[in-house]
Design an enzyme around this catalytic site. Sequence first.
Site, PDB file in Angstrom:
ATOM      1  N   ASP A 104       0.841  -1.198   0.000  1.00  0.00           N
ATOM      2  CA  ASP A 104       0.000   0.000   0.000  1.00  0.00           C
ATOM      3  C   ASP A 104       0.876   1.247   0.000  1.00  0.00           C
ATOM      4  O   ASP A 104       2.037   1.209   0.421  1.00  0.00           O
ATOM      5  CB  ASP A 104      -0.886   0.042   1.257  1.00  0.00           C
ATOM      6  CG  ASP A 104      -1.915  -1.069   1.251  1.00  0.00           C
ATOM      7  OD1 ASP A 104      -2.211  -1.613   0.172  1.00  0.00           O
ATOM      8  OD2 ASP A 104      -2.411  -1.391   2.349  1.00  0.00           O
TER       9      ASP A 104
HETATM   10  N1  URA Z   1      -1.336  -5.824   3.950  1.00  0.00           N
HETATM   11  C1  URA Z   1      -1.810  -4.563   3.931  1.00  0.00           C
HETATM   12  O1  URA Z   1      -2.855  -4.273   4.511  1.00  0.00           O
HETATM   13  N2  URA Z   1      -1.095  -3.623   3.264  1.00  0.00           N
HETATM   14  C2  URA Z   1       0.074  -3.890   2.645  1.00  0.00           C
HETATM   15  O2  URA Z   1       0.679  -2.982   2.081  1.00  0.00           O
HETATM   16  C3  URA Z   1       0.549  -5.193   2.671  1.00  0.00           C
HETATM   17  C4  URA Z   1      -0.171  -6.154   3.327  1.00  0.00           C
END
Ligand code: URA
Length: 245
Positions: A104
Site C-alpha cells: 500500500d
Molecule cells: N497488507 C496490507 O494491509 N497492506 C500492505 O501494504 C501489505 C499487506
Amino acid sequence: MTTRLNVFVARATGMSRRAADDVIFEGRIRIGSEVVNEPGTQVEESDIVYFDGKRIRLPAEKTWLLMNKPAYFITTRKDESGRKTVMEILPKHLQRLFPVGRLDRDTEGVLLFTNDGETAHKLLHPSFEVERQYRALIDKPLSYNEMELIKRGVFIDGKKTAPIQIQHARDSRPIYELILTEGRYHEVKRIFAAVGREVLRLERTSHCGITAGNLKPGEWRLLTSYEIDSMKSRLVHYNDSDRRT
Ligand code: URA
C-alpha cells in the site's frame, strides 16, 4: 565468452554504463592485481574483478532487486494522477524491472523487483505459501482471545484466511509481528479490522526470507546470487500434487 569491462562493472554493481566508465577511468577497477583504465578491455570468465578492492561478480541472468520502500510512494509503474511511484526511486536503466506484488502507499519495507516473470508468479501464487512478515503498529492492544482468533484465521470477503502466526513485539506499545502466506489485498489491515483495530503503521520486514538488512527507506540493492538461490529453493518445495489450490 568475454565481456567488455564497462558492461561487466555495470551489470555486477547495478550502476549505469556511464557510471561504470567513470569508476574505470578513476582507477578503481582491478582485474587480478592490475588496475585497468580502459572500459573496452575484454574480461575473461576466469578473470577476477575488483571494485575499490572488493570482488564483484556478474549477477545471474535475471535481475533481482530489493527496495526498502518508503511510505507515500505507490507500487505501480505509472500513476495517472501524478503521485510518486516506486519506479522513480530506481535509476533509468533498472526501470524495466517490475515490482513483485504491491505494498500500500503508506506501507514501508521489503519490495522485490525483477524481470523473472516465472519466479515472480510463484512468489505471488497462494499455492506456494510464500512467507511475508510484517510489523504493524495498531491503535489498541489485542486481548489474548483476539490474538487466538487471528491465529486461527479471520473472514475477509467471506473467505477465511490461512492460519496466521502473530506475536506481540513490544510490551509497551501495540506493535505486532505477523507471518502470512497468502498475500491478499490489504490483508494485514483487514485482518486487524476484523477484530476492530486500525493499523497506524505497517512495514513488511521480509518476503520469502529476503530482508532489507541495513537499507534505509528509499534505498535499494541487487540481490546476491545466494539470496536468489535460497529464495528459489523455497519455491520448489511444493510439487503439483501436494500444492493447495
Ligand atoms: N497488507 C496490507 O494491509 N497492506 C500492505 O501494504 C501489505 C499487506
